[in-house]
Design a protein around this motif. Structure first.
Motif, PDB file in Angstrom:
ATOM      1  N   UNK A 184       0.856  -1.180   0.000  1.00 36.46           N
ATOM      2  CA  UNK A 184       0.000   0.000   0.000  1.00 36.46           C
ATOM      3  C   UNK A 184       0.898   1.238   0.000  1.00 36.46           C
ATOM      4  N   UNK A 185       0.698   2.137  -0.968  1.00 32.48           N
ATOM      5  CA  UNK A 185       1.561   3.311  -1.105  1.00 32.48           C
ATOM      6  C   UNK A 185       1.013   4.457  -0.256  1.00 32.48           C
ATOM      7  N   UNK A 186       1.805   4.911   0.704  1.00 32.31           N
ATOM      8  CA  UNK A 186       1.376   5.935   1.652  1.00 32.31           C
ATOM      9  C   UNK A 186       2.391   7.078   1.638  1.00 32.31           C
ATOM     10  N   UNK A 187       1.927   8.291   1.392  1.00 36.18           N
ATOM     11  CA  UNK A 187       2.805   9.474   1.448  1.00 36.18           C
ATOM     12  C   UNK A 187       2.494  10.258   2.718  1.00 36.18           C
ATOM     13  N   UNK A 188       3.536  10.718   3.395  1.00 30.44           N
ATOM     14  CA  UNK A 188       3.390  11.578   4.582  1.00 30.44           C
ATOM     15  C   UNK A 188       3.756  12.991   4.144  1.00 30.44           C
ATOM     16  N   UNK A 189       2.806  13.910   4.195  1.00 29.97           N
ATOM     17  CA  UNK A 189       3.055  15.282   3.741  1.00 29.97           C
ATOM     18  C   UNK A 189       2.630  16.270   4.820  1.00 29.97           C
ATOM     19  N   UNK A 190       3.078  17.505   4.685  1.00 32.40           N
ATOM     20  CA  UNK A 190       2.702  18.541   5.641  1.00 32.40           C
ATOM     21  C   UNK A 190       3.619  19.735   5.516  1.00 32.40           C
ATOM     22  N   UNK A 191       3.343  20.748   6.348  1.00 35.85           N
ATOM     23  CA  UNK A 191       4.196  21.933   6.356  1.00 35.85           C
ATOM     24  C   UNK A 191       5.590  21.568   6.882  1.00 35.85           C
ATOM     25  N   UNK A 192       6.592  22.408   6.619  1.00 28.24           N
ATOM     26  CA  UNK A 192       7.924  22.139   7.175  1.00 28.24           C
ATOM     27  C   UNK A 192       7.861  22.036   8.705  1.00 28.24           C
ATOM     28  N   UNK A 237       8.369   9.693   2.610  1.00 28.07           N
ATOM     29  CA  UNK A 237       8.582  10.928   3.371  1.00 28.07           C
ATOM     30  C   UNK A 237       8.839  12.027   2.348  1.00 28.07           C
ATOM     31  N   UNK A 238       8.280  13.202   2.584  1.00 30.60           N
ATOM     32  CA  UNK A 238       8.424  14.281   1.599  1.00 30.60           C
ATOM     33  C   UNK A 238       8.956  15.544   2.271  1.00 30.60           C
ATOM     34  N   UNK A 239       9.519  16.412   1.454  1.00 29.17           N
ATOM     35  CA  UNK A 239       9.956  17.717   1.950  1.00 29.17           C
ATOM     36  C   UNK A 239       8.727  18.510   2.397  1.00 29.17           C
ATOM     37  N   UNK A 240       8.921  19.382   3.381  1.00 27.33           N
ATOM     38  CA  UNK A 240       7.819  20.239   3.826  1.00 27.33           C
ATOM     39  C   UNK A 240       7.304  21.087   2.680  1.00 27.33           C
ATOM     40  N   UNK A 241       5.970  21.169   2.558  1.00 25.04           N
ATOM     41  CA  UNK A 241       5.373  21.893   1.433  1.00 25.04           C
ATOM     42  C   UNK A 241       4.953  23.281   1.902  1.00 25.04           C
ATOM     43  N   UNK A 242       5.633  24.305   1.358  1.00 22.82           N
ATOM     44  CA  UNK A 242       5.294  25.681   1.737  1.00 22.82           C
ATOM     45  C   UNK A 242       4.825  26.436   0.502  1.00 22.82           C
ATOM     46  N   UNK A 269      -2.756   9.474   1.439  1.00 25.17           N
ATOM     47  CA  UNK A 269      -1.875  10.562   1.861  1.00 25.17           C
ATOM     48  C   UNK A 269      -2.218  10.928   3.300  1.00 25.17           C
ATOM     49  N   UNK A 270      -1.212  10.897   4.168  1.00 25.63           N
ATOM     50  CA  UNK A 270      -1.367  11.374   5.546  1.00 25.63           C
ATOM     51  C   UNK A 270      -0.896  12.821   5.572  1.00 25.63           C
ATOM     52  N   UNK A 271      -1.818  13.753   5.824  1.00 23.83           N
ATOM     53  CA  UNK A 271      -1.442  15.160   5.982  1.00 23.83           C
ATOM     54  C   UNK A 271      -1.184  15.374   7.468  1.00 23.83           C
ATOM     55  N   UNK A 272       0.072  15.634   7.794  1.00 26.04           N
ATOM     56  CA  UNK A 272       0.490  15.754   9.186  1.00 26.04           C
ATOM     57  C   UNK A 272       0.416  17.222   9.607  1.00 26.04           C
ATOM     58  N   UNK A 273      -0.373  17.503  10.649  1.00 23.70           N
ATOM     59  CA  UNK A 273      -0.492  18.852  11.190  1.00 23.70           C
ATOM     60  C   UNK A 273       0.255  18.930  12.518  1.00 23.70           C
ATOM     61  N   UNK A 283      -1.934  24.320   5.630  1.00 22.47           N
ATOM     62  CA  UNK A 283      -2.490  22.979   5.851  1.00 22.47           C
ATOM     63  C   UNK A 283      -3.718  22.764   4.973  1.00 22.47           C
ATOM     64  N   UNK A 284      -4.584  23.767   4.921  1.00 22.49           N
ATOM     65  CA  UNK A 284      -5.816  23.659   4.133  1.00 22.49           C
ATOM     66  C   UNK A 284      -5.487  23.550   2.644  1.00 22.49           C
ATOM     67  N   UNK A 285      -4.462  24.286   2.217  1.00 20.14           N
ATOM     68  CA  UNK A 285      -4.044  24.229   0.809  1.00 20.14           C
ATOM     69  C   UNK A 285      -3.542  22.832   0.451  1.00 20.14           C
ATOM     70  N   UNK A 286      -2.787  22.213   1.370  1.00 19.05           N
ATOM     71  CA  UNK A 286      -2.257  20.867   1.109  1.00 19.05           C
ATOM     72  C   UNK A 286      -3.400  19.858   1.011  1.00 19.05           C
ATOM     73  N   UNK A 287      -4.394  19.961   1.911  1.00 19.08           N
ATOM     74  CA  UNK A 287      -5.553  19.053   1.840  1.00 19.08           C
ATOM     75  C   UNK A 287      -6.291  19.256   0.518  1.00 19.08           C
ATOM     76  N   UNK A 288      -6.430  20.521   0.089  1.00 23.08           N
ATOM     77  CA  UNK A 288      -7.070  20.811  -1.214  1.00 23.08           C
ATOM     78  C   UNK A 288      -6.333  20.106  -2.350  1.00 23.08           C
TER      79      UNK A 288
END
Length: 450
Positions: A184-192, A237-242, A269-273, A283-288
């Motif tokens: 199962x492919x899972x990405x962890x994303x979020x702000x820096x 694991x991904x770089x922080x998305x700003x 996708x796990x959006x980590x807050x 955070x809202x932009x990343x969920x969008x």
């Protein structure tokens, strides 16, 4: 390595053998205007724009007694469907969908292999109405095609590229027979500095990723293999998305685009807050972004150990989530601490459940029972004195769930009513948190006056 197999199926005389010859590049199959020329399965090896597979031409699907020649031909075709990695279901776009197509579409759906729907004989735009009609089969978006003239080959190549199983020498090998099944492919994303790498280190049980208090340590998307309760997981694991406006460094721009690729590659996708400052605008932009890419979603409230002593906070944050993110209503919101290791198991339970919801298939009869009740309870509005009518609905895709509505004047349907329908689908069929797509197909029949 065994090549994957692609079976061409459909009613007699819809152009299966012409398509077979087009793919193989030779006239191996007999082609004639008379139905029933192909009586047995015919196979050929195909190299098609870098794709390699074995294609099987089958006898036309017809209802018949098992003891007759036609019945035995049908059994051969059914065997080909069950053995295939991908099924090309061909209809005659000029004739449209006939009653005989429906039971065979059901047969193909039950087989469980990916299906590509081909509306053949649509050269020069002919048969476009028949191609739209093919939506009613519930097999996804039809590809307008001409096997005789080679029109639509590009679209077919793209569809096959997405449907064929990966080659064994591919970097993304996924052996369904391996212990734990397909990963199962899972990405962890979020702000820096939301704690993505700390969380993944905790999951893996080792300091696999560099972490620290400075934001932006992770510069690229890193893929890691892991097992949770015996299930194979491919973690990204991904770089922080700003925000792009705040990115000056060229390397960081590349890192953010790499994060976007990880989202597109993932299934969940796990959006980590950061629980101490949750639901920031970014955070809202990343969920969008995750919703617009059509990926299953879970929200993780990291650093929960820092705020756990605040009574009622979790309930409040879940209410905030419903208010701020109505497009993913019901999404799982899981408190956790990557540093302490708390909540990781609950997070993974939510991830697996989100993947199942994302992959949901609902029968056409259940959808239309719901539609009848929903439109009776709250009828569509009238436009210029004529009421909008929704006649029929079907699910055309999963991953994420995608539904098509058919009727008159649907292009005039207000957004508030489509929201009502999407929310109704979400509630009736238990689709919390997953993106839902809705296509509106207005009848092109000039005699259809409703």
């Amino acid at each position: 390595m065994d090549m994957p197999t692609v079976a061409i199926v459909g009613r007699p005389n819809v152009g299966k053998s012409t398509l077979f010859n087009r793919l193989v590049g030779k006239k191996l199959a007999l082609v004639d205007d008379r139905p029933g020329v192909t009586r047995d399965r015919r196979e050929g090896d195909v190299t098609f724009g870098g794709l390699q597979f074995r294609v099987i031409d089958t006898a036309g699907l017809e209802e018949a007694d098992a003891q007759t020649l036609t019945g035995r031909m049908r059994m051969q075709t059914e065997a080909a469907i069950l053995a295939a990695d991908v099924v090309l279901f061909v209809i005659d776009a000029r004739a449209g969908v006939l009653p005989a197509d429906q039971p065979f579409a059901e047969l193909v759906r039950r087989a469980g292999s990916p299906v590509i729907l081909i509306a053949n004989k649509a050269e020069g735009g002919a048969g476009l109405a028949g191609a739209y009609e093919a939506f009613t089969l519930g097999l996804g978006d039809p590809i307008p095609f001409s096997a005789e003239h080679g029109e639509g080959l590009g679209e077919l190549h793209e569809a096959l590229k997405g449907a064929l199983p990966p080659r064994e020498d591919d970097d993304e090998e996924e052996d369904a027979d391996a212990p734990g099944g397909r990963a199962l492919k899972v990405a962890i994303v979020g702000r820096p500095n939301a704690g993505k790498s700390t969380l993944i280190n905790r999951m893996l049980g080792e300091d696999r990723l560099l972490v620290g208090p400075e934001a932006g340590i992770t510069r690229d998307s890193i893929s890691l293999d892991w097992k949770w309760r015996g299930r194979r997981i491919k973690l990204h694991d991904t770089a922080g998305m700003r925000r792009r406006a705040r990115i000056d460094d060229k390397l960081e721009k590349l890192a953010v685009s790499d994060g976007l690729r990880a989202v597109r590659f993932a299934e969940v996708v796990v959006v980590l807050l950061d629980a101490t400052i949750p639901f920031e605008k970014q955070d809202l932009t990343i969920v969008d972004l995750v919703e617009s890419e059509g990926r299953a979603l879970v929200i993780g409230l990291n650093k929960w150990d820092l705020v756990a002593d605040q009574p009622g906070l979790l309930k409040q944050l879940r209410e905030d989530c419903t208010r701020l993110l109505p497009q993913v209503r019901g999404v799982a919101v899981v408190p956790l601490s990557g540093l302490a290791g708390d909540g990781v198991d609950k997070l993974m339970q939510a991830v697996v459940q989100a993947a199942e919801v994302w992959d949901t298939r609902i029968s056409t009869s259940r959808i239309n029972d719901w539609l009848s009740e929903a439109t009776s309870r709250n009828p569509p509005p009238a436009v210029s004195g004529r009421r909008i009518k929704i006649r029929y609905a079907t699910q055309v895709k999963s991953r994420p769930p995608h539904f098509a509505l058919f009727g008159n004047q649907l292009n005039a349907l207000p957004k508030s009513y489509t929201r009502y329908l999407v929310n109704g689908l979400r509630e009736a069929f238990e689709l919390p948190g997953t993106p839902i797509r809705l296509s509106l197909r207005t009848s092109q029949n000039p005699f259809d006056k409703g």
